[in-house]
Design a protein around this motif. Sequence first.
Motif, PDB file in Angstrom:
ATOM      1  N   ILE A  75       1.703   6.395  11.587  1.00 34.13           N
ATOM      2  CA  ILE A  75       2.386   6.381  10.294  1.00 34.13           C
ATOM      3  C   ILE A  75       2.373   7.779   9.669  1.00 34.13           C
ATOM      4  CG2 ILE A  75       0.503   5.733   8.718  1.00 34.13           C
ATOM      5  CD1 ILE A  75       3.886   3.996   8.887  1.00 34.13           C
ATOM      6  N   LYS A  79       5.590   9.641   8.385  1.00 32.13           N
ATOM      7  CA  LYS A  79       5.653  10.213   7.031  1.00 32.13           C
ATOM      8  C   LYS A  79       6.089  11.679   7.096  1.00 32.13           C
ATOM      9  CE  LYS A  79       2.811  10.985   2.913  1.00 32.13           C
ATOM     10  NZ  LYS A  79       2.795  12.439   2.856  1.00 32.13           N
ATOM     11  N   TRP A 324       0.618  -4.093   2.991  1.00 31.38           N
ATOM     12  CA  TRP A 324       0.764  -5.451   2.446  1.00 31.38           C
ATOM     13  C   TRP A 324       1.776  -5.452   1.322  1.00 31.38           C
ATOM     14  CZ3 TRP A 324      -0.428  -9.392   5.160  1.00 31.38           C
ATOM     15  CH2 TRP A 324      -0.351 -10.665   4.601  1.00 31.38           C
ATOM     16  N   ASP A 325       2.384  -6.603   1.152  1.00 34.61           N
ATOM     17  CA  ASP A 325       3.384  -6.759   0.105  1.00 34.61           C
ATOM     18  C   ASP A 325       3.343  -8.230  -0.306  1.00 34.61           C
ATOM     19  OD1 ASP A 325       6.221  -5.264  -0.807  1.00 34.61           O
ATOM     20  OD2 ASP A 325       6.215  -7.438  -0.940  1.00 34.61           O
ATOM     21  N   PRO A 326       3.542  -8.499  -1.567  1.00 35.48           N
ATOM     22  CA  PRO A 326       3.515  -9.904  -1.981  1.00 35.48           C
ATOM     23  C   PRO A 326       4.448 -10.805  -1.179  1.00 35.48           C
ATOM     24  CG  PRO A 326       3.430  -8.503  -3.898  1.00 35.48           C
ATOM     25  CD  PRO A 326       3.636  -7.597  -2.717  1.00 35.48           C
ATOM     26  N   LYS A 327       5.535 -10.243  -0.652  1.00 34.20           N
ATOM     27  CA  LYS A 327       6.446 -11.107   0.119  1.00 34.20           C
ATOM     28  C   LYS A 327       5.770 -11.628   1.386  1.00 34.20           C
ATOM     29  CE  LYS A 327       8.813  -7.291   2.449  1.00 34.20           C
ATOM     30  NZ  LYS A 327       9.422  -6.153   1.800  1.00 34.20           N
ATOM     31  N   ASP A 329       2.739 -12.622   1.442  1.00 32.63           N
ATOM     32  CA  ASP A 329       2.022 -13.815   0.980  1.00 32.63           C
ATOM     33  C   ASP A 329       2.958 -15.015   0.930  1.00 32.63           C
ATOM     34  OD1 ASP A 329      -0.730 -12.977   0.442  1.00 32.63           O
ATOM     35  OD2 ASP A 329       0.178 -11.621  -1.001  1.00 32.63           O
ATOM     36  N   ASP A 330       4.241 -14.744   0.599  1.00 30.32           N
ATOM     37  CA  ASP A 330       5.220 -15.847   0.632  1.00 30.32           C
ATOM     38  C   ASP A 330       5.246 -16.481   2.014  1.00 30.32           C
ATOM     39  OD1 ASP A 330       6.041 -15.621  -1.999  1.00 30.32           O
ATOM     40  OD2 ASP A 330       7.761 -14.354  -1.560  1.00 30.32           O
ATOM     41  N   LEU A 352      -4.733  -8.340   9.276  1.00 30.70           N
ATOM     42  CA  LEU A 352      -4.988  -8.964   7.974  1.00 30.70           C
ATOM     43  C   LEU A 352      -4.194 -10.251   7.831  1.00 30.70           C
ATOM     44  CD1 LEU A 352      -6.049  -9.064   5.101  1.00 30.70           C
ATOM     45  CD2 LEU A 352      -4.250  -7.470   4.422  1.00 30.70           C
ATOM     46  N   LYS A 356      -5.420 -14.050   7.405  1.00 28.15           N
ATOM     47  CA  LYS A 356      -4.963 -14.921   6.312  1.00 28.15           C
ATOM     48  C   LYS A 356      -4.478 -16.269   6.862  1.00 28.15           C
ATOM     49  CE  LYS A 356      -3.846 -11.743   2.531  1.00 28.15           C
ATOM     50  NZ  LYS A 356      -3.057 -11.612   1.306  1.00 28.15           N
TER      51      LYS A 356
ATOM     52  N   GLY B 135      -8.489   0.908   5.695  1.00 26.89           N
ATOM     53  CA  GLY B 135      -7.334   0.374   6.424  1.00 26.89           C
ATOM     54  C   GLY B 135      -5.994   0.866   5.910  1.00 26.89           C
ATOM     55  N   THR B 137      -3.081   3.354   5.072  1.00 26.48           N
ATOM     56  CA  THR B 137      -2.676   4.688   5.534  1.00 26.48           C
ATOM     57  C   THR B 137      -2.149   5.499   4.353  1.00 26.48           C
ATOM     58  OG1 THR B 137      -0.441   3.945   5.999  1.00 26.48           O
ATOM     59  CG2 THR B 137      -2.021   3.811   7.813  1.00 26.48           C
ATOM     60  N   GLU B 138      -2.110   6.795   4.550  1.00 25.90           N
ATOM     61  CA  GLU B 138      -1.650   7.685   3.483  1.00 25.90           C
ATOM     62  C   GLU B 138      -0.213   7.344   3.092  1.00 25.90           C
ATOM     63  OE1 GLU B 138      -1.511  11.790   4.596  1.00 25.90           O
ATOM     64  OE2 GLU B 138      -0.726  12.396   2.653  1.00 25.90           O
ATOM     65  N   PHE B 139       0.594   7.007   4.119  1.00 22.33           N
ATOM     66  CA  PHE B 139       2.000   6.705   3.861  1.00 22.33           C
ATOM     67  C   PHE B 139       2.141   5.555   2.864  1.00 22.33           C
ATOM     68  CE2 PHE B 139       5.897   4.337   4.774  1.00 22.33           C
ATOM     69  CZ  PHE B 139       6.850   5.334   4.679  1.00 22.33           C
ATOM     70  N   PHE B 140       1.429   4.459   3.123  1.00 28.17           N
ATOM     71  CA  PHE B 140       1.581   3.301   2.244  1.00 28.17           C
ATOM     72  C   PHE B 140       0.850   3.499   0.916  1.00 28.17           C
ATOM     73  CE2 PHE B 140       3.128   1.389   6.129  1.00 28.17           C
ATOM     74  CZ  PHE B 140       4.290   0.814   5.637  1.00 28.17           C
ATOM     75  N   VAL B 142       0.911   6.251  -0.692  1.00 30.31           N
ATOM     76  CA  VAL B 142       1.935   6.954  -1.487  1.00 30.31           C
ATOM     77  C   VAL B 142       3.030   5.976  -1.909  1.00 30.31           C
ATOM     78  CG1 VAL B 142       3.726   8.733  -1.390  1.00 30.31           C
ATOM     79  CG2 VAL B 142       1.476   9.195  -0.412  1.00 30.31           C
ATOM     80  N   TYR B 144       2.896   2.713  -2.350  1.00 33.66           N
ATOM     81  CA  TYR B 144       2.436   1.771  -3.379  1.00 33.66           C
ATOM     82  C   TYR B 144       2.373   2.451  -4.748  1.00 33.66           C
ATOM     83  CZ  TYR B 144       0.756  -1.335   0.405  1.00 33.66           C
ATOM     84  OH  TYR B 144       0.643  -2.149   1.501  1.00 33.66           O
ATOM     85  N   HIS B 203       2.059  -7.981  -9.554  1.00 37.91           N
ATOM     86  CA  HIS B 203       2.611  -7.676  -8.226  1.00 37.91           C
ATOM     87  C   HIS B 203       1.669  -6.711  -7.507  1.00 37.91           C
ATOM     88  CE1 HIS B 203       5.904  -6.558  -5.342  1.00 37.91           C
ATOM     89  NE2 HIS B 203       5.234  -5.408  -5.325  1.00 37.91           N
ATOM     90  N   ILE B 206      -1.758  -8.223  -6.110  1.00 38.86           N
ATOM     91  CA  ILE B 206      -1.855  -9.012  -4.867  1.00 38.86           C
ATOM     92  C   ILE B 206      -1.454  -8.181  -3.653  1.00 38.86           C
ATOM     93  CG2 ILE B 206      -1.640 -11.243  -5.993  1.00 38.86           C
ATOM     94  CD1 ILE B 206       1.255 -11.349  -5.105  1.00 38.86           C
ATOM     95  N   LEU B 207      -1.325  -6.879  -3.833  1.00 42.89           N
ATOM     96  CA  LEU B 207      -1.167  -6.012  -2.662  1.00 42.89           C
ATOM     97  C   LEU B 207      -2.488  -5.898  -1.905  1.00 42.89           C
ATOM     98  CD1 LEU B 207       0.930  -3.008  -4.004  1.00 42.89           C
ATOM     99  CD2 LEU B 207       1.636  -4.689  -2.338  1.00 42.89           C
ATOM    100  N   TYR B 208      -3.575  -6.238  -2.578  1.00 38.05           N
ATOM    101  CA  TYR B 208      -4.906  -6.082  -1.980  1.00 38.05           C
ATOM    102  C   TYR B 208      -5.376  -7.406  -1.400  1.00 38.05           C
ATOM    103  CZ  TYR B 208      -4.839  -2.025  -5.087  1.00 38.05           C
ATOM    104  OH  TYR B 208      -4.492  -0.886  -5.747  1.00 38.05           O
ATOM    105  N   HIS B 209      -6.300  -7.305  -0.433  1.00 38.88           N
ATOM    106  CA  HIS B 209      -6.933  -8.504   0.097  1.00 38.88           C
ATOM    107  C   HIS B 209      -8.423  -8.409  -0.157  1.00 38.88           C
ATOM    108  CE1 HIS B 209      -7.668 -11.973   2.572  1.00 38.88           C
ATOM    109  NE2 HIS B 209      -8.558 -11.303   3.267  1.00 38.88           N
ATOM    110  N   TRP B 211      -6.806 -11.162  -3.067  1.00 38.56           N
ATOM    111  CA  TRP B 211      -6.061 -10.956  -4.299  1.00 38.56           C
ATOM    112  C   TRP B 211      -7.021 -10.582  -5.430  1.00 38.56           C
ATOM    113  CZ3 TRP B 211      -2.328 -15.804  -4.516  1.00 38.56           C
ATOM    114  CH2 TRP B 211      -1.307 -15.613  -3.566  1.00 38.56           C
ATOM    115  N   VAL B 229       6.139 -14.689  -4.908  1.00 38.14           N
ATOM    116  CA  VAL B 229       5.097 -14.032  -5.709  1.00 38.14           C
ATOM    117  C   VAL B 229       5.437 -12.565  -5.947  1.00 38.14           C
ATOM    118  CG1 VAL B 229       3.191 -15.575  -5.065  1.00 38.14           C
ATOM    119  CG2 VAL B 229       3.734 -13.616  -3.601  1.00 38.14           C
ATOM    120  N   SER B 230       6.550 -12.118  -5.380  1.00 41.78           N
ATOM    121  CA  SER B 230       6.920 -10.698  -5.481  1.00 41.78           C
ATOM    122  C   SER B 230       7.449 -10.346  -6.874  1.00 41.78           C
ATOM    123  CB  SER B 230       7.991 -10.378  -4.436  1.00 41.78           C
ATOM    124  OG  SER B 230       8.518  -9.104  -4.667  1.00 41.78           O
TER     125      SER B 230
END
Lengths: 388, 470
Positions: A75, A79, A324-327, A329-330, A352, A356, B135, B137-140, B142, B144, B203, B206-209, B211, B229-230
């Motif tokens: 990644i 990037k 991760w993204d809330p979608k 979780d959907d 992950l 889940k 877990g 990465t730098e990309f995500f 940034v 988020y 929103h 819940i990006l974290y685990h 929640w 939930v988005s």
Amino acid sequence: MSIDKKEVKRRDFLKGAATGVGVGVFAAMGMYSYSDARKELFPQKERKKKDIGVCKSIHVTNISETSWFDNATLIGDIKKSGGLLVNQYDYNWPPFGNGQGLGKGSYKDGMAKIKEFLPDRLDEAWDVILENCIHPDNPGGYSCLIEMEEMDGNKRKFLLDTGWSYKWMDECFKREGIDTMLRNKEIEALFISHEHFDHYWGLPVTLQYDPEITIYIPEGFYEEGLQYIKDCGHKGEVHVVKNGLFEVAPGFATYVFPVPIICRVYGEQSLYFNIAGKGLVSVTGCCHQGIIRFAETAYQEIAYENDNFHGIYGGLHISPFEDWDPKYDDLVISLGKYGFERIGCNHCTGVLCAKKFINAGYPVVEGTAQFRSKDTAYLGNGDTITFG
Amino acid sequence: MERYGTNYLEERKLIKRWSGPIPALLNLLFTLIVFYATWWFFHDPRGVMRMYTPNVGYMYTCWWLIVMIWIVYLFNFWPFKRKWLENTHPLTKGLVLCAFSFGVLYVMINGFFEGILGNFGLAYFNPDQLVKLPGITEFFAVEYSCLAILMFAAIAAWISPAWVIAMEEEPWSKLPQPAKGFSLFICTFFLSTIVYFVTMHPHMGILYHPWQSFTSIAPPYWEGFADTVSGNFHMAWIMCCTVVVWLLETIWQRYPFNLIRNPWLRRIATFFGIIVIAFAMHFFLYFVQELTWGEAIRGTRRAFAPDWRWLHVAEMAIFFLVPALFLNFYCGNWPRKFSMPVNVLIRTVITLVAAVTLYIMYYKTSHLFLGTQKGFSHPQQFPMIPLIWLVNIWLANNWFMDNWPGWKMVPKTVEEIEADHVARQAEIDDVRWSPSLGAGLGMGVLAGVAFYAITIYALPGLYAAIDILK
């Protein structure tokens, strides 16, 4: 009534009418568009229930699900190259390296350096790749062997995808005896799920053992991808599978989804198997269309045993980079409604996400975390699963 | 007392350098060249900075928009003096004001959100803090943090102009600058913060685990209603609010709310009217997708996922903004010769037709020149970025550069300003209650409902006939 008065009346009427149209439109939009009543207008689709036949069972061997070994490296490359929309052939990843650095590669330059070695002299090609490509040891690949038993007991073998790294995939093929099967022409076809590097760029590894193998690719390949088949020295038939359902054998069909995918890839082909007495099994490469979309398509398009979703194998493309993204979780919340009885997930599902699934009580078949697979939540490298 | 840019936009006279459509076409060409050059430099995945990741580019695009709105609508160009605004060459003005807006943008993003909030309050505003999470990465990290920061801008891009347009800058309208600007800024920033916390914070939680149930409401309260939930559900209606604010300000001339004579009733009706219209649009644009693509299926991905459908509502809404602004900036808000309601209706129809045409053209061709991906629902296909970027360039061209090169600016005389006020009031006074108007209103409502019914009946067939992606 004077003409002037009539004119005033006409103008007033128009002013009112113009205003009323806006009020009427917005009122109707607001009150009806998200009401339950709207559902009566949804396009009604009759289930086609196409009969694709049945097979007795399938046995899937995971040749490799580890498409890359270090997520941060991959990644990070993406990037620095400009993100997830950069053309995959430009990253300068193996095998298409031109020595110019990250994000400055091209299919043409990379292929010019290795073409003479394809498909038989992959060791020599690998030496060139090591010199010219970015992070040549990070790639792995995705590939699995599907052994389908027909109702009369006859067994047929198919490959789904051919991985990425020449070196890694060759090791995996030898570990699972795929090299011998290919040499012996026991594997009758290679199905490519989609054009992504980790599923497709290891093509010469298959062709070095059987250059005449029949290849099925989904509609949507780019020019470079089509040229790669020729440049790898393939001598057999190539079938471009059109969007939609394609019947391969009794109980076995593929379905091509016209989905846009990251790194400038388009279209994915996934596999359906109708297992006698059990139900439908979905075998996927990445499943960019989404496993629920895949299941819903099956529901609409084909007939399957007991109208039951029996199993899943493969990548479910939920959090391939452990993002991760809330979608997502959907999906975790919704998957249970489909009643799959055996789930063997790996690759781009996301560890992950697999955890889940397990926490949600779904019937995940866990693996052994061997041969560099990272977690038992995945059905990992060298693991097998049988449906039927 | 120095007036800075108070009422500058109203009190300038933009004179065409050539007759006919030449100025509009010239400005279109000029702005499209600027658009494509800057797109290539900043955003294009094949270009130089490649910020279309997408959220990095999206964040800067949204923040440039809101900073320009703040400069012009809240601060009336403060600290730039009126003489400088009136006497400086448009090109110089454009460059200086754009540079100033980039400076403000940089301070807000790097100083306030990443530096202060991200280090001392909410970790997700700062990628350096987020990346400490195992877990990720730098990309995500940034991506988020950019999402969180850009959503704040998206909310402010609705509330800040809405306060000026709907609430008419009250209760601070009489204050001199910069007191008025800071008052409006603090008020709308505060409201944007509240809206942010009840829409996008859950929103992010819940990006974290697992929640983060103890710091944000999880699952989010909208789950049952929105079928996801988005937070895309909120992005959709907020973007609709932004679009409606600008429709109201430009092609609708604040009609029909400007008919309300009681000032506070008018202001409150306008402020909440924007939200009501935006929600109507929000629901309709979701319904449009259900009619053409079929019912959304929760848990699936791309075009069938409810979260993406809501996102696409926001994307579709932006397609309406582009022609509306073009009509207003470069076509003199044509037509103007009929009564205000009729003018407004005609402009709305033009905008609607142009928006649909632009939508079709965008999805048919954008992947050929923007470096984006073919298809509707690719996670990196964000038409909001190029469209808002184009809108930003038009705003800079109109607000900062007085429509250069097709127009030149001359300050209006006192008499001309007074005549404008009289003409505007006359347009409002022209719409008076009468039995004929009432009859027209009733017939119009029926026609509007009929138009809606015909539209939803015909849409599936029309969509199938066009086949945009073929």
